[in-house]
Motif scaffolding. Structure first.
Motif, PDB file in Angstrom:
ATOM      1  N   ASP A  30       0.819  -1.208   0.000  1.00  0.00           N
ATOM      2  CA  ASP A  30       0.000   0.000   0.000  1.00  0.00           C
ATOM      3  C   ASP A  30       0.854   1.259   0.000  1.00  0.00           C
ATOM      4  O   ASP A  30       0.433   2.318   0.486  1.00  0.00           O
ATOM      5  N   SER A  31       2.050   1.147  -0.558  1.00  0.00           N
ATOM      6  CA  SER A  31       2.957   2.291  -0.651  1.00  0.00           C
ATOM      7  C   SER A  31       3.429   2.401  -2.101  1.00  0.00           C
ATOM      8  O   SER A  31       4.474   1.849  -2.463  1.00  0.00           O
ATOM      9  N   ASN A  32       2.649   3.101  -2.895  1.00  0.00           N
ATOM     10  CA  ASN A  32       2.928   3.171  -4.327  1.00  0.00           C
ATOM     11  C   ASN A  32       3.405   4.557  -4.746  1.00  0.00           C
ATOM     12  O   ASN A  32       3.362   5.510  -3.966  1.00  0.00           O
ATOM     13  N   LEU A  33       3.865   4.649  -5.975  1.00  0.00           N
ATOM     14  CA  LEU A  33       4.435   5.891  -6.497  1.00  0.00           C
ATOM     15  C   LEU A  33       3.643   6.355  -7.713  1.00  0.00           C
ATOM     16  O   LEU A  33       3.317   5.551  -8.588  1.00  0.00           O
ATOM     17  N   GLU A  34       3.344   7.655  -7.755  1.00  0.00           N
ATOM     18  CA  GLU A  34       2.753   8.239  -8.952  1.00  0.00           C
ATOM     19  C   GLU A  34       3.689   9.303  -9.506  1.00  0.00           C
ATOM     20  O   GLU A  34       4.056  10.245  -8.801  1.00  0.00           O
ATOM     21  N   LEU A  35       4.077   9.145 -10.759  1.00  0.00           N
ATOM     22  CA  LEU A  35       4.849  10.159 -11.456  1.00  0.00           C
ATOM     23  C   LEU A  35       3.866  11.013 -12.257  1.00  0.00           C
ATOM     24  O   LEU A  35       3.268  10.540 -13.230  1.00  0.00           O
ATOM     25  N   TYR A  36       3.684  12.226 -11.797  1.00  0.00           N
ATOM     26  CA  TYR A  36       2.757  13.180 -12.409  1.00  0.00           C
ATOM     27  C   TYR A  36       3.523  13.840 -13.548  1.00  0.00           C
ATOM     28  O   TYR A  36       4.288  14.767 -13.350  1.00  0.00           O
ATOM     29  N   VAL A  37       3.312  13.338 -14.754  1.00  0.00           N
ATOM     30  CA  VAL A  37       4.171  13.697 -15.880  1.00  0.00           C
ATOM     31  C   VAL A  37       3.866  15.096 -16.404  1.00  0.00           C
ATOM     32  O   VAL A  37       4.742  15.959 -16.486  1.00  0.00           O
ATOM     33  N   THR A  38       2.622  15.348 -16.784  1.00  0.00           N
ATOM     34  CA  THR A  38       2.230  16.631 -17.365  1.00  0.00           C
ATOM     35  C   THR A  38       0.715  16.750 -17.322  1.00  0.00           C
ATOM     36  O   THR A  38       0.017  15.736 -17.179  1.00  0.00           O
ATOM     37  N   ALA A  39       0.225  17.973 -17.452  1.00  0.00           N
ATOM     38  CA  ALA A  39      -1.222  18.184 -17.517  1.00  0.00           C
ATOM     39  C   ALA A  39      -1.709  18.305 -18.955  1.00  0.00           C
ATOM     40  O   ALA A  39      -2.908  18.437 -19.200  1.00  0.00           O
ATOM     41  N   ALA A  40      -0.791  18.268 -19.920  1.00  0.00           N
ATOM     42  CA  ALA A  40      -1.169  18.420 -21.328  1.00  0.00           C
ATOM     43  C   ALA A  40      -2.116  17.299 -21.755  1.00  0.00           C
ATOM     44  O   ALA A  40      -1.888  16.134 -21.441  1.00  0.00           O
ATOM     45  N   CYS A  41      -3.159  17.661 -22.478  1.00  0.00           N
ATOM     46  CA  CYS A  41      -4.149  16.665 -22.887  1.00  0.00           C
ATOM     47  C   CYS A  41      -4.777  17.068 -24.211  1.00  0.00           C
ATOM     48  O   CYS A  41      -4.843  18.253 -24.559  1.00  0.00           O
ATOM     49  N   ASN A  42      -5.266  16.069 -24.942  1.00  0.00           N
ATOM     50  CA  ASN A  42      -5.911  16.338 -26.223  1.00  0.00           C
ATOM     51  C   ASN A  42      -7.432  16.329 -26.117  1.00  0.00           C
ATOM     52  O   ASN A  42      -8.133  16.392 -27.125  1.00  0.00           O
ATOM     53  N   GLN A  43      -7.947  16.221 -24.887  1.00  0.00           N
ATOM     54  CA  GLN A  43      -9.398  16.261 -24.692  1.00  0.00           C
ATOM     55  C   GLN A  43      -9.776  17.390 -23.735  1.00  0.00           C
ATOM     56  O   GLN A  43      -8.929  17.958 -23.044  1.00  0.00           O
ATOM     57  N   ASN A  44     -11.068  17.655 -23.681  1.00  0.00           N
ATOM     58  CA  ASN A  44     -11.596  18.724 -22.838  1.00  0.00           C
ATOM     59  C   ASN A  44     -12.863  18.214 -22.158  1.00  0.00           C
ATOM     60  O   ASN A  44     -13.968  18.689 -22.422  1.00  0.00           O
ATOM     61  N   CYS A  45     -12.690  17.247 -21.268  1.00  0.00           N
ATOM     62  CA  CYS A  45     -13.832  16.601 -20.619  1.00  0.00           C
ATOM     63  C   CYS A  45     -14.534  17.576 -19.668  1.00  0.00           C
ATOM     64  O   CYS A  45     -13.883  18.357 -18.972  1.00  0.00           O
ATOM     65  N   GLU A  46     -15.862  17.498 -19.624  1.00  0.00           N
ATOM     66  CA  GLU A  46     -16.652  18.461 -18.860  1.00  0.00           C
ATOM     67  C   GLU A  46     -16.306  18.467 -17.384  1.00  0.00           C
ATOM     68  O   GLU A  46     -16.375  19.506 -16.731  1.00  0.00           O
ATOM     69  N   TYR A  47     -15.964  17.313 -16.827  1.00  0.00           N
ATOM     70  CA  TYR A  47     -15.747  17.233 -15.381  1.00  0.00           C
ATOM     71  C   TYR A  47     -14.272  17.221 -14.995  1.00  0.00           C
ATOM     72  O   TYR A  47     -13.938  17.023 -13.830  1.00  0.00           O
ATOM     73  N   CYS A  48     -13.363  17.443 -15.951  1.00  0.00           N
ATOM     74  CA  CYS A  48     -11.927  17.321 -15.666  1.00  0.00           C
ATOM     75  C   CYS A  48     -11.366  18.592 -15.044  1.00  0.00           C
ATOM     76  O   CYS A  48     -11.660  19.703 -15.484  1.00  0.00           O
ATOM     77  N   TYR A  49     -10.527  18.410 -14.047  1.00  0.00           N
ATOM     78  CA  TYR A  49      -9.909  19.527 -13.322  1.00  0.00           C
ATOM     79  C   TYR A  49      -8.639  20.022 -13.991  1.00  0.00           C
ATOM     80  O   TYR A  49      -8.279  21.201 -13.851  1.00  0.00           O
ATOM     81  N   LEU A  50      -7.942  19.184 -14.731  1.00  0.00           N
ATOM     82  CA  LEU A  50      -6.665  19.589 -15.313  1.00  0.00           C
ATOM     83  C   LEU A  50      -6.821  20.760 -16.277  1.00  0.00           C
ATOM     84  O   LEU A  50      -5.966  21.650 -16.338  1.00  0.00           O
TER      85      LEU A  50
END
Length: 453
Positions: A30-50
């Motif tokens: 229960d000790s994992n790692l997340e590499l937050y690479v970038t916020a760049a995206c090709n979509q624009n989802c209605e509920y997305c915070y990025l």
């Protein structure tokens, strides 16, 4: 040693040095790692915070060359420390359809080949890469390369379904919206996912819930066509943003009613005892399944109902350490890795209080209102990032999200009561291995009923 150093050492760094052990008390799984690479995206989802909160990832930190350089600096440090990871998540907007995403995968793979121990690499993706034959081949080659290096590269499909994608998950341009909402895309998507054994995590939001009854039938048809089970393999997560009204909550309850009836008829042959057994007396999280069943009343954990408590997030553009990718606001950062001469030399402390609150304390007892709420035994609880955006306090529940989960729990309690599920559970023998868990569930249901009276 700073307070933050001590917290991160205890919660993540020490378990990573120990690695996998035959010890049920080990924190490593229960000790994992997340590499937050970038916020760049090709979509624009209605509920997305990025796409709506640029401060989550400063634009000056989103230069690909800076991200790749910092990734190598961080992985050099991980290799030097002898860390072993159960899972590493690669989180971004969407980069897996082009060279930058492939380079990120190649960098991590090069360190695994050097001896960095990683059991699984997980990538949530909108799967737009399947529109390109070149990108399909690039991803397939890397899945094979990771496997040969002893690591599973696993993707989770972030599409909402044929009746929702074109409405609430639009591309940044109309061409991508049209291409992704086509039979060609879905055939490519399901074929690739089936070949590699990947699963799905569509979102149930206030914006798209009215489509979900028909949308699930679409998922069910596609899953049958490609050898999946829609109830087992499609993890339908509620979006915990504000916006849940009485009207769309009724839409959600109607959808839950539909799901329970469909499951009872098709998976349990109309036998309510089989339904009770599946939901409460066996492991609802079937091996290989999605891990979350939105029409089940699963007991809540003392930690938050997401990965914020068991995953260390590193924003690669500036090596900041946010609680999670949705809480990457300056005032909420745990700290930042200090770099001298191209090497990590320590951690700069910013907000150890937030780290202590999230990583070491009981999420139910330490959230205003949740500690004394009769629904806290079953409630998934709010998203800290969404709460920060809405209430200007990551720990203050959003009224409409409380409405969502209270409404859902009330509905399921009454639905299972009408079907006779609670009566079946009341007869469970003390010799049953799940007896104590069942008693806890029945007691929690009783408390909610008394509070409603």
């Amino acid at each position: 040693m700073s307070v933050l150093d001590k917290i991160l050492e205890k919660r993540f760094f020490a378990p990573w040095r120990e690695g996998r052990r035959d010890d049920p008390a080990s924190l490593w799984p229960d000790s994992n790692l997340e590499l937050y690479v970038t916020a760049a995206c090709n979509q624009n989802c209605e509920y997305c915070y990025l796409v709506r909160h640029e401060e989550l990832y400063p634009r000056e930190a989103m230069k690909p060359e800076t991200i790749k350089k910092n990734m190598k600096i961080f992985l050099d440090w991980c290799l030097k420390e002898g860390f072993s990871f159960h899972q590493v998540d690669l989180f971004s907007g969407e980069i897996w359809h082009g060279p930058f995403g492939w380079e990120i995968l190649d960098i991590l793979l090069s360190y695994i080949r050097q001896g960095l121990k990683v059991e699984t690499v997980m990538i949530p993706t909108n799967a737009s890469f399947v529109l390109s034959d070149r990108a399909i081949a690039e991803m397939a080659n890397r899945i094979e390369d990771y496997g040969e290096a002893g690591c599973r590269l696993q993707l989770s499909g972030s599409i909402d379904g044929g009746l929702s994608d074109g409405v609430t998950r639009k591309g940044n341009d109309s061409r991508l919206t049209e291409e992704k909402n086509s039979e060609d895309f879905y055939d490519r998507f399901f074929s690739f996912w089936q070949k590699h054994g990947f699963l799905f995590h569509p979102m149930v939001s206030a914006e798209n819930v009215k489509y979900w009854k028909e949308n699930f039938l679409w998922w069910d048809e596609k899953c049958r066509e490609y050898g999946y089970d829609a109830f087992r393999d499609v993890m339908m997560l509620e979006v915990r943003n504000p916006g849940w009204t009485e009207e769309n909550l009724e839409d959600y309850k109607d959808f839950l009613d539909f799901l329970v009836d469909k499951f009872l008829k098709e998976r349990c042959s109309g036998d309510v005892e089989k339904l009770a057994n599946h939901l409460f007396l066996t492991d609802i999280f079937n091996p290989g399944g999605s891990g979350y069943v939105n029409f089940g009343l699963t007991k809540a954990d003392s930690f938050q109902g997401c990965t914020v408590s068991d995953m260390l997030t590193v924003r690669l553009g500036d090596l900041a350490i946010p609680p999670c990718h949705r809480m990457a606001y300056d005032g909420l950062l745990y700290g930042r890795f200090k770099v001298e001469g191209g090497k990590i030399v320590g951690v700069e402390e910013h907000n150890p209080q937030i780290a202590s609150r999230i990583l070491l304390q009981d999420s139910i007892l330490c959230s205003p209102g949740c500690d004394c709420c009769p629904y806290n035994s079953f409630c998934l609880r709010g998203c800290y990032g969404s709460q920060q955006e809405t209430e200007k306090d990551p720990f203050m529940p959003i009224e409409s999200v409380c409405r969502l989960f209270k409404g859902k729990i009330d509905f399921l309690i009454d639905k299972f009561d009408a079907l006779g599920v609670w009566g079946i559970l009341e007869k469970v023998s003390p010799a049953n291995a799940r007896y104590e868990a069942v008693q806890e569930t029945l007691q929690a249901v009783k408390c909610i009923r008394e509070a409603r009276a």
